[in-house]
Design a protein around this motif. Structure first.
Motif, PDB file in Angstrom:
ATOM      1  N   ASP A  47      44.628  35.979 113.455  1.00  0.00           N
ATOM      2  CA  ASP A  47      46.079  36.089 113.604  1.00  0.00           C
ATOM      3  C   ASP A  47      46.828  36.075 112.278  1.00  0.00           C
ATOM      4  O   ASP A  47      48.037  35.813 112.240  1.00  0.00           O
ATOM      5  N   ASN A  48      46.142  36.332 111.167  1.00  0.00           N
ATOM      6  CA  ASN A  48      46.781  36.464 109.862  1.00  0.00           C
ATOM      7  C   ASN A  48      46.323  37.776 109.226  1.00  0.00           C
ATOM      8  O   ASN A  48      45.122  38.020 109.099  1.00  0.00           O
ATOM      9  N   PHE A  49      47.281  38.605 108.821  1.00  0.00           N
ATOM     10  CA  PHE A  49      46.975  39.906 108.237  1.00  0.00           C
ATOM     11  C   PHE A  49      47.666  40.016 106.887  1.00  0.00           C
ATOM     12  O   PHE A  49      48.885  39.831 106.786  1.00  0.00           O
ATOM     13  N   GLU A  51      50.775  32.401 119.607  1.00  0.00           N
ATOM     14  CA  GLU A  51      50.536  32.940 120.945  1.00  0.00           C
ATOM     15  C   GLU A  51      51.698  33.783 121.461  1.00  0.00           C
ATOM     16  O   GLU A  51      51.528  34.615 122.360  1.00  0.00           O
ATOM     17  N   GLN A  52      52.895  33.607 120.909  1.00  0.00           N
ATOM     18  CA  GLN A  52      54.039  34.394 121.344  1.00  0.00           C
ATOM     19  C   GLN A  52      54.172  35.705 120.575  1.00  0.00           C
ATOM     20  O   GLN A  52      54.570  36.728 121.132  1.00  0.00           O
ATOM     21  N   GLY A  53      53.853  35.684 119.307  1.00  0.00           N
ATOM     22  CA  GLY A  53      54.022  36.867 118.475  1.00  0.00           C
ATOM     23  C   GLY A  53      54.176  36.477 117.023  1.00  0.00           C
ATOM     24  O   GLY A  53      53.655  35.453 116.579  1.00  0.00           O
ATOM     25  N   LEU A  54      54.917  37.301 116.281  1.00  0.00           N
ATOM     26  CA  LEU A  54      55.087  37.041 114.861  1.00  0.00           C
ATOM     27  C   LEU A  54      55.828  35.727 114.637  1.00  0.00           C
ATOM     28  O   LEU A  54      56.880  35.488 115.222  1.00  0.00           O
ATOM     29  N   GLN A 107      48.066  48.201 116.246  1.00  0.00           N
ATOM     30  CA  GLN A 107      48.193  48.111 117.698  1.00  0.00           C
ATOM     31  C   GLN A 107      49.132  46.987 118.109  1.00  0.00           C
ATOM     32  O   GLN A 107      49.921  47.137 119.043  1.00  0.00           O
ATOM     33  N   ARG A 108      49.081  45.881 117.399  1.00  0.00           N
ATOM     34  CA  ARG A 108      49.988  44.767 117.719  1.00  0.00           C
ATOM     35  C   ARG A 108      51.450  45.186 117.537  1.00  0.00           C
ATOM     36  O   ARG A 108      52.318  44.759 118.285  1.00  0.00           O
ATOM     37  N   SER A 143      56.591  41.432 116.008  1.00  0.00           N
ATOM     38  CA  SER A 143      56.369  40.874 117.309  1.00  0.00           C
ATOM     39  C   SER A 143      55.061  40.675 118.018  1.00  0.00           C
ATOM     40  O   SER A 143      54.317  41.351 117.771  1.00  0.00           O
ATOM     41  N   PHE A 144      54.685  40.146 119.153  1.00  0.00           N
ATOM     42  CA  PHE A 144      53.434  40.717 119.551  1.00  0.00           C
ATOM     43  C   PHE A 144      52.687  40.165 120.742  1.00  0.00           C
ATOM     44  O   PHE A 144      52.937  39.098 121.195  1.00  0.00           O
TER      45      PHE A 144
END
Length: 204
Positions: free
Chosen positions: A133-135, A155-158, A29-30, A13-14
């Motif tokens: 925004d990519n891990f 921008e919303q999350g996963l 943390q996210r 999520s995030f």
């Protein structure tokens, strides 16, 4: 069994997070602020040549820590439930249930980070963020079924998960109809097994 194990942990999520000195810290943390995640998903599995070998769709429900419900509606109806202790894979087509210990199911599997708050578990994985925004997560020890797991956020999350397994197949899971931190009934993580189903209990 391969498909069962690859499903055996999922979701996320995030929100905006502060700047961290390392990629693992930022990803953690996210995920830390996430209490629940619900979404529809579509999945496409491709081989090393890029040919689609499997497609699926369904719904995902997750709460932290360590609980997940992965319900496939197409092409076959199956339900995978991780209740924090055991993982239950219910196959409606063959009327069979496979049960494993959750620790066994996620051993050396980077998907565990999506629901785990355990610092000792996080230390077993390497996290790299080559793009914003990519891990990309990989196990420090070799031999796991999943070689890499990439989490993509918007921008919303996963928004998407991309898994590459030990055979070189790539599974892309795209989420839609996402809901973050909404109440989830505890019954979502209770496996209901019809009396007629055969149960294969592989727990030690």
């Amino acid at each position: 069994m391969k498909l069962f194990l690859s499903r055996a942990v999922l979701a996320v999520s995030f929100f905006a997070a502060p700047v961290f000195a390392d990629d693992a810290g930022e990803l953690k943390q996210r995920l830390t602020d996430l209490q629940s995640f619900q979404a529809a998903f579509s999945q496409a599995v491709t081989d090393e040549q890029g040919e689609i070998v499997h497609e699926a769709s369904g719904n995902l429900t997750m709460t932290r820590p360590d609980k997940l419900r992965w319900e496939t509606l197409l092409p076959d109806e199956t339900v995978l439930i991780a209740d924090g202790t055991s993982v239950w894979h219910i196959d409606e087509w063959v009327e069979q249930v496979t049960v494993m210990s959750q620790q066994q199911a996620v051993d050396n599997n980077p998907m565990v980070l999506l629901t785990s708050n355990d610092e000792s578990v996080w230390q077993q994985y390497a996290v790299n963020s080559a793009q914003t925004d990519n891990f990309t997560v990989s196990a420090k020890n070799e031999g796991g079924q999943i070689r890499t797991l990439t989490l993509s956020f918007d921008e919303q999350g996963l928004a998407k998960l991309i898994m590459v397994d030990s055979q070189g197949q790539q599974s892309t899971i795209t989420f839609s109809q996402r809901e973050f931190n909404q109440p989830v009934a505890s019954s979502a993580f209770i496996a209901e097994i019809p009396e007629s189903f055969m149960v294969d209990d592989q727990r030690p």
